[in-house]
Design a protein around this motif. Structure first.
Motif, PDB file in Angstrom:
ATOM      1  N   HIS A 155      -6.843  -1.717   6.364  1.00 46.21           N
ATOM      2  CA  HIS A 155      -6.881  -2.676   7.472  1.00 46.21           C
ATOM      3  C   HIS A 155      -8.278  -2.807   8.100  1.00 46.21           C
ATOM      4  O   HIS A 155      -8.771  -3.902   8.332  1.00 46.21           O
ATOM      5  CB  HIS A 155      -5.889  -2.292   8.568  1.00 46.21           C
ATOM      6  CG  HIS A 155      -4.515  -1.997   8.048  1.00 46.21           C
ATOM      7  ND1 HIS A 155      -3.923  -2.729   7.053  1.00 46.21           N
ATOM      8  CD2 HIS A 155      -3.598  -1.052   8.396  1.00 46.21           C
ATOM      9  CE1 HIS A 155      -2.702  -2.251   6.812  1.00 46.21           C
ATOM     10  NE2 HIS A 155      -2.483  -1.230   7.608  1.00 46.21           N
TER      11      HIS A 155
ATOM     12  N   LYS B 111       0.840  -1.186   0.000  1.00 50.93           N
ATOM     13  CA  LYS B 111       0.000   0.000   0.000  1.00 50.93           C
ATOM     14  C   LYS B 111       0.883   1.248   0.000  1.00 50.93           C
ATOM     15  O   LYS B 111       2.044   1.134   0.380  1.00 50.93           O
ATOM     16  CB  LYS B 111      -0.932  -0.019   1.194  1.00 50.93           C
ATOM     17  CG  LYS B 111      -0.220   0.176   2.520  1.00 50.93           C
ATOM     18  CD  LYS B 111      -1.197   0.504   3.599  1.00 50.93           C
ATOM     19  CE  LYS B 111      -0.683   1.641   4.314  1.00 50.93           C
ATOM     20  NZ  LYS B 111      -0.529   2.037   5.496  1.00 50.93           N
TER      21      LYS B 111
ATOM     22  N   HIS C  82      -0.982  -6.057   5.480  1.00 50.86           N
ATOM     23  CA  HIS C  82      -0.302  -6.930   6.458  1.00 50.86           C
ATOM     24  C   HIS C  82      -1.246  -7.405   7.576  1.00 50.86           C
ATOM     25  O   HIS C  82      -0.979  -8.411   8.211  1.00 50.86           O
ATOM     26  CB  HIS C  82       0.975  -6.290   7.003  1.00 50.86           C
ATOM     27  CG  HIS C  82       0.771  -5.245   8.048  1.00 50.86           C
ATOM     28  ND1 HIS C  82       0.352  -3.969   7.766  1.00 50.86           N
ATOM     29  CD2 HIS C  82       0.930  -5.293   9.397  1.00 50.86           C
ATOM     30  CE1 HIS C  82       0.259  -3.286   8.886  1.00 50.86           C
ATOM     31  NE2 HIS C  82       0.609  -4.063   9.892  1.00 50.86           N
TER      32      HIS C  82
ATOM     33  N   GLU D 209      -2.863   3.066  18.650  1.00 52.75           N
ATOM     34  CA  GLU D 209      -1.398   3.077  18.688  1.00 52.75           C
ATOM     35  C   GLU D 209      -0.922   4.099  19.706  1.00 52.75           C
ATOM     36  O   GLU D 209      -1.599   5.106  19.952  1.00 52.75           O
ATOM     37  CB  GLU D 209      -0.845   3.460  17.314  1.00 52.75           C
ATOM     38  CG  GLU D 209      -1.200   2.471  16.233  1.00 52.75           C
ATOM     39  CD  GLU D 209      -0.478   2.796  14.934  1.00 52.75           C
ATOM     40  OE1 GLU D 209       0.749   2.641  14.893  1.00 52.75           O
ATOM     41  OE2 GLU D 209      -1.150   3.231  13.992  1.00 52.75           O
TER      42      GLU D 209
END
Ligand code: BG6
Length: 489
Positions: free
Chosen positions: A240, A148, A178, A216
Motif C-alpha cells: 500500500h 496479497k 485494495h 490504525e
C-alpha cells in the motif's frame, strides 16, 4: 462500457474476504447497473455446503442493504456452490463442466474470472491445475485475480509470478492492492495531472517533503498467526505505502493506459535509493505496541495477542524515509509511517511546499506556516490546502488559513468500496489499478534489505504504548532533517 458478461469463480467462497468484501461489492455493482443478468458466481471451497446454505451466506452479507429496491433473492440466485478440493484433479473437471453449464444459462459469453480469495500457498498449484485440466481453454476471456501477499520476499514473489505465469499471461493477471481502489488514492493522479496549479510545482524546486501516514486503531485482533510472520513492513509498506509513493512521484504517463501508468510507477521504484544493512537505521524505524489506553479502556500489548510469540520481534509500526534519486525528486524526502494501535484510524498524504525565498511577514503578530496540500484518504475523503492570508485586523498581518474540499459534501454520493471499483475494472479488462509483476519485484527488492537488517538485530520492543503515534524515533527521523510530522485533523 457495456455491462460485462462473465462467470466469476471465487476460490475461498466461505471465507472472510468473500463474505465481507466480495459479495457486498458484487451486490452494489449489480444494484448500480454495472452488472447485468449475464453473470453467475461459482463459490468454491472445501466445506460441503448446499446451494441454499451458500445463498443464505450471500444474503447475510448483503443484509445491510435492506432499503434497496433490489430483490436479494433474485441477486442470490446468481450464486452457485461447488464443493472443491484443490488437490483433486477430477474436481477441476467437474468445475469446468459446471461453469460451461452456467455460462449457457446466463449467456456469459464464455468469459471466466478466477478469484483467489484464499491462503496464498494455493495460488500457484490452483493456477497450474486450471490450465492442465483445460479450464482456461474457454472461448471468451479468462482472468485471474489474486490477493496479497504476493510472496514474503523477492524470491518467493518471483516463484509465485513464475508459477501463475505458466497459466496466465501478465495481461490476464490482476493483483489486488485494495488501496488502489480507494477514491482518494485514485484522485492523486487527477489532482496532479488535471491541475495547472500543482504539476508545475510538483518537484524538488518547490516541494520540501512528502508525508504519508496510515494509522490504525485496531491491534492484530484475530490475525496474530499471519501477522506475526508478516509485520507492518510486509503487510503495509511493501504494497500500500509503496503504491502511494509511486502514484505521488511518477512522471505523467504518455496516456492513461495500464501499461503506460504502471511503467511510470515502476520507474519510481527503480529510482528509490537502495538501502543496505549498514544504513537501514538512518532511514527506517520500527515499533511494536505495548499495552496502553485506547479511549479510556486498558488494552493489552501485541505480545500478549493470540497467535503471537511472547518474545515476538515483529514490528507493528514502521516509519521511514524514502529518497527518490531522480531529476524530479533529488533531495526530497518521502516520509511514511504506518502502524497498529495508534491514536486514530486515518490515511493522509501531506505535501509540504518549500518556504518562499524571503519572508516579509516575520514581525511580531504575523504567523506563517508552510503551504500544505493534504489529501485525506480516509476516514473522510477530501483535499485541504493550507495557505496564508490576511488576518482580520487594522494592520496587515498574516495568518494560516485552510481551504477544504469534502468529497461527500460536494458530491452527495456515497463512495464505492475499493473492492467494488476493482472488481468492476477487472470485469471490464482495465488493469490500471492493479499491480504489475515488475512493481511487485521492485518493491520486494527494496523492502528485503530492511527485513534483513531487522532480522539480524533484535529490537527493543515494545517501544510505543497503545493509543500513541509510535516510538519517539519516528519523530526524530524528521527532526534530523529539520521537519516534523503534520498531524492534521
Ligand atoms: C491490509 C492489511 O492489507 O490493509 C491490514 O493486511 C490492514 O493489516 C489493512 O489493517 C488496512 O486497510 P484499510 O483499508 O483499513 O486502511
Amino acid at each position: 462500457r457495456n455491462t460485462p458478461k462473465a462467470i466469476i469463480v471465487i476460490f475461498g467462497a466461505t471465507g472472510d474476504l468473500a463474505n465481507r468484501k466480495l459479495y457486498p461489492s458484487l451486490y452494489r455493482l449489480y444494484r448500480n447497473g454495472k452488472l447485468s443478468g449475464n453473470f453467475a458466481v461459482v463459490g468454491v471451497a472445501r466445506r460441503p455446503l448446499t446451494n441454499e446454505e451458500f445463498r443464505n451466506n450471500v444474503k447475510d452479507s448483503i443484509a445491510v442493504f435492506k432499503d434497496d429496491l433490489i430483490d436479494h433473492e433474485e441477486f442470490a440466485s446468481h450464486f452457485h456452490y461447488n464443493p472443491f478440493d484443490a488437490q483433486h484433479l477430477s474436481h477441476y473437471h467437474d468445475l469446468d463442466a459446471f461453469i460451461t453449464k452456467l455460462d449457457k444459462i446466463h449467456d456469459a459469453g464464455g468469459n471466466r474470472l478466477f478469484y483467489m480469495a484464499m491462503a496464498p500457498n494455493f495460488f500457484g498449484p490452483i493456477a497450474a491445475n486450471l490450465k492442465s485440466q483445460g479450464l482456461t481453454d474457454n472461448k471468451g476471456w479468462s482472468r485471474l485475480v489474486i490477493e496479497k501477499p504476493f510472496g514474503r520476499n523477492f524470491d518467493t514473489a518471483q516463484q509465485l509470478n513464475e508459477q501463475i505465469g505458466q497459466t496466465f499471461s501478465e495481461e490476464q493477471i490482476y493483483r489486488i492492492d485494495h488501496y488502489l481502489g480507494k477514491q482518494m488514492i485514485q484522485n492523486i493522479e487527477i489532482v496532479r495531472f488535471a491541475n495547472a496549479m500543482f504539476e508545475p510545482l510538483w518537484n524538488n524546486q518547490y516541494i520540501a517533503n512528502v508525508q504519508i501516514t496510515s494509522s490504525e486503531i485496531l491491534g492484530v485482533e484475530e490475525r496474530g498467526r499471519y501477522y506475526d510472520e508478516s509485520g507492518a513492513l510486509r503487510d503495509m509498506v511493501q504494497n500500500h505505502i509503496l503504491q502511494m509513493i509511486s502514484l505521488l512521484a511518477m512522471e505523467p504517463p504518455a496516456k492513461l493506459h495500464p501499461d503506460e501508468v504502471r511503467y511510470e510507477k515502476a520507474k519510481v521504484l527503480r529510482s528509490l535509493r537502495p538501502l543496505d544493512e549498514s544504513n537501514v537505521d538512518q532511514y527506517f524505524v520500527r515499533g511494536q505496541y505495548g499495552d496502553g489506553k485506547m479511549n479510556g479502556v486498558q488494552v493489552d500489548s501485541y505480545r500478549s495477542s493470540n497467535g503471537v510469540a511472547e518474545n515476538s520481534n515483529t514490528e507493528t509500526f514502521v516509519a521511514g524515509k524514502f529518497m527518490i534519486d531522480n531529476f524530479r525528486w533529488a533531495g526530497v524526502p518521502f516520509y511514511i509511517r504506518t502502524g497498529k494501535r495508534m491514536a486514530k484510524k486515518s490515511t493522509e498524504i501531506v505535501v509540504q511546499f518549500k518556504d518562499l525565498p524571503i519572508n516579509l511577514y516575520k514581525d511580531k503578530g504575523n504567523v506563517i506556516d508552510p503551504n500544505l496540500l493534504v489529501i485525506r484518504v480516509q476516514p473522510d475523503e477530501g483535499i485541504t490546502m493550507h495557505l496564508n492570508a490576511k488576518k482580520t485586523d487594522y494592520e496587515t498581518l498574516s495568518t494560516p488559513i485552510t481551504m477544504h474540499y469534502d468529497k461527500s459534501i460536494a458530491e452527495e454520493v456515497e463512495s464505492p468500496e475499493a473492492y467494488e471499483v476493482l472488481l468492476n475494472d477487472c470485469l471490464n479488462g482495465d488493469s490500471t489499478s492493479f499491480v504489475h509483476s515488475e512493481e511487485v519485484s521492485l518493491s520486494w527488492n527494496f523492502v528485503d534489505q530492511i527485513s534483513k537488517a531487522w532480522a539480524a538485530k533484535k529490537a527493543d520492543f515494545p517501544n510505543y504504548a497503545s493509543g500513541t503515534n509510535g516510538p519517539k524515533a519516528a519523530d526524530e527521523l524528521l527532526a534530523a532533517d529539520g521537519f516534523h510530522w503534520w498531524d492534521i485533523d
